[in-house]
Design an enzyme around this catalytic site. Sequence first.
Site, PDB file in Angstrom:
ATOM      1  CG  ASP A   1      -1.736  -1.282   1.180  1.00  0.00           C
ATOM      2  OD1 ASP A   1      -2.703  -1.301   0.722  1.00  0.00           O
ATOM      3  OD2 ASP A   1      -1.236  -2.176   2.313  1.00  0.00           O
TER       4      ASP A   1
ATOM      5  CG  HIS B   1      -3.524  -4.993   3.778  1.00  0.00           C
ATOM      6  ND1 HIS B   1      -3.068  -4.286   2.797  1.00  0.00           N
ATOM      7  CD2 HIS B   1      -4.118  -6.131   3.304  1.00  0.00           C
ATOM      8  CE1 HIS B   1      -3.396  -4.995   1.456  1.00  0.00           C
ATOM      9  NE2 HIS B   1      -3.694  -6.010   1.962  1.00  0.00           N
TER      10      HIS B   1
HETATM   11  N1  LIG Z   1      -1.103  -7.729   2.594  1.00  0.00           N
HETATM   12  C1  LIG Z   1      -1.212  -7.453   1.129  1.00  0.00           C
HETATM   13  O1  LIG Z   1      -0.641  -6.391   0.753  1.00  0.00           O
HETATM   14  C2  LIG Z   1      -1.781  -8.486   0.143  1.00  0.00           C
HETATM   15  C3  LIG Z   1      -1.654  -8.405  -1.241  1.00  0.00           C
HETATM   16  C4  LIG Z   1      -1.837  -9.121  -2.205  1.00  0.00           C
HETATM   17  C5  LIG Z   1      -2.446 -10.434  -1.632  1.00  0.00           C
HETATM   18  N2  LIG Z   1      -2.652 -10.675  -0.321  1.00  0.00           N
HETATM   19  C6  LIG Z   1      -3.185 -11.920   0.267  1.00  0.00           C
HETATM   20  O2  LIG Z   1      -2.253 -13.111   0.118  1.00  0.00           O
HETATM   21  C7  LIG Z   1      -2.741 -14.469  -0.004  1.00  0.00           C
HETATM   22  C8  LIG Z   1      -2.098 -15.216  -0.894  1.00  0.00           C
HETATM   23  O3  LIG Z   1      -2.272 -14.486  -2.257  1.00  0.00           O
HETATM   24  P1  LIG Z   1      -2.021 -15.344  -3.637  1.00  0.00           P
HETATM   25  O4  LIG Z   1      -2.471 -14.511  -4.745  1.00  0.00           O
HETATM   26  O5  LIG Z   1      -0.656 -15.833  -3.587  1.00  0.00           O
HETATM   27  O6  LIG Z   1      -2.965 -16.607  -3.410  1.00  0.00           O
HETATM   28  P2  LIG Z   1      -3.014 -17.898  -4.151  1.00  0.00           P
HETATM   29  O7  LIG Z   1      -4.492 -18.454  -3.987  1.00  0.00           O
HETATM   30  O8  LIG Z   1      -2.491 -17.889  -5.615  1.00  0.00           O
HETATM   31  O9  LIG Z   1      -2.291 -18.832  -3.429  1.00  0.00           O
HETATM   32  C9  LIG Z   1      -2.480 -19.212  -2.009  1.00  0.00           C
HETATM   33  C10 LIG Z   1      -1.769 -20.419  -1.741  1.00  0.00           C
HETATM   34  O10 LIG Z   1      -1.919 -20.703  -0.330  1.00  0.00           O
HETATM   35  C11 LIG Z   1      -2.014 -22.117  -0.334  1.00  0.00           C
HETATM   36  N3  LIG Z   1      -2.572 -22.293   1.237  1.00  0.00           N
HETATM   37  C12 LIG Z   1      -3.822 -21.804   1.383  1.00  0.00           C
HETATM   38  N4  LIG Z   1      -4.083 -22.311   2.707  1.00  0.00           N
HETATM   39  C13 LIG Z   1      -2.818 -22.760   3.241  1.00  0.00           C
HETATM   40  C14 LIG Z   1      -2.341 -23.187   4.537  1.00  0.00           C
HETATM   41  N5  LIG Z   1      -3.091 -23.158   5.473  1.00  0.00           N
HETATM   42  N6  LIG Z   1      -1.054 -23.519   4.715  1.00  0.00           N
HETATM   43  C15 LIG Z   1      -0.396 -23.440   3.436  1.00  0.00           C
HETATM   44  N7  LIG Z   1      -0.624 -22.833   2.326  1.00  0.00           N
HETATM   45  C16 LIG Z   1      -1.782 -22.594   2.093  1.00  0.00           C
HETATM   46  C17 LIG Z   1      -2.935 -22.250  -1.370  1.00  0.00           C
HETATM   47  O11 LIG Z   1      -3.049 -23.628  -1.619  1.00  0.00           O
HETATM   48  C18 LIG Z   1      -2.323 -21.715  -2.475  1.00  0.00           C
HETATM   49  O12 LIG Z   1      -1.625 -22.277  -3.110  1.00  0.00           O
HETATM   50  C19 LIG Z   1      -4.178 -13.985  -0.100  1.00  0.00           C
HETATM   51  O13 LIG Z   1      -4.697 -14.136   1.188  1.00  0.00           O
HETATM   52  C20 LIG Z   1      -4.228 -12.731  -0.537  1.00  0.00           C
HETATM   53  O14 LIG Z   1      -5.409 -11.999  -0.087  1.00  0.00           O
HETATM   54  C21 LIG Z   1      -2.254  -9.571   0.840  1.00  0.00           C
END
Ligand SMILES: NC(=O)c1ccc[n+]([C@@H]2O[C@H](COP(=O)([O-])OP(=O)(O)OC[C@H]3O[C@@H](n4cnc5c(N)ncnc54)[C@H](O)[C@@H]3O)[C@@H](O)[C@H]2O)c1
Length: 331
Positions: free
Chosen positions: A162, A190
Amino acid sequence: MSKTPIHVAVTGAAGQIGYALLPRIASGQMFGPDQPVVLRLIEIPHEKAMAALKGVAMELEDCAFPLLRDMVLTSDVNEGFRDANWALLVGAKPRGPGMERGDLIKENGPIFVGQGRAINDHASADVRVAVVGNPCNTNALIAMHAAKDVPNERFTAMTRLDQNRAEAQLAQKAGVAVSEVHNMLIWGNHSATQVPDFKNATIGGKPADEVITDHEWLKNDFFSTVQKRGAAIIQARGLSSAMSAANGLIDHVHDLVNATADGSWRSVCVPSDGSYGVTEGLISSFPVQSDGQGGYKIVQGLELGDFLSGKLKASVAELEEERETVADLLS
Ligand SMILES: NC(=O)c1ccc[n+]([C@@H]2O[C@H](COP(=O)([O-])OP(=O)(O)OC[C@H]3O[C@@H](n4cnc5c(N)ncnc54)[C@H](O)[C@@H]3O)[C@@H](O)[C@H]2O)c1
């Protein structure tokens, strides 16, 4: 003599952020060009996820990164967090159709209890944690409560993406290079209530709200563009931010392991000590200055003014509400 490798655990390692993040850790962009790493890659115990993780690991091998000393691929959190010096909690369940934010918080909460306990029991004594999986502030709070023996200040969540988004918007509006923008800061949660602080940021060494005289733009367009940028990326790309999120995490950790220059700060979600009226114990975004030795402080004395203070109050109220939703996971 080469340094001892550090162990970096990454959850959700086969996800889209993982794919953009891992080569950057393995090439030294997070911990420096002379710091070898062991990657401990954690995924859910599903055949498809573990197969995808294997593929990611094969690609990492094929990059032949000199700093990448070993990889552990596992769906067992105890094994995954074993000896971890850093735990990067990226994996989380995505929000499904018709799911409210509260439902997402409840769905994800228990995952972070399990991960917090595993970190507590198996990670290195100096472990530090960065949470990205959303809702990241509250997930970090849950993990922190579950890891009873790990000092609270080791738990952080990410608003660095952000901050970067806000810097880019200010630079574009002022018609300058992004390197001219300093001390851009995000307060609060966030989420769409986050508070991009245009009062304490500088552009070319001058207060941002002196350089950008269109204050209506700062209070309206700038605010909402930064707050809703995640949704705009999904709309445009059909997928959520991954490259920029991975980049934000590289910056987040890099900033915490290196000393912040005097007079500077970075946006990091850390446990509140009550500073700036943020309820003590919540994990909220603050101006953070790292000492480069594992410690940091919340920079004091910044003036927010009525507009930003009001926005921060609303964001803190949202964090309190989220904490209430998961109260049963915090005992
Ligand atoms: N804080 C931020 O600025 C920010 C920015 C973008 C995304 N995010 C968040 O990051 C997270 C991941 O995003 P992404 O695009 O990589 O998602 P994605 O769906 O492509 O990948 C997530 C991965 O996590 C795995 N997973 C789910 N639960 C799990 C667990 N208990 N243990 C281990 N692995 C697990 C899934 O199998 C998947 O491979 C999401 O929650 C998204 O909202 C945060």
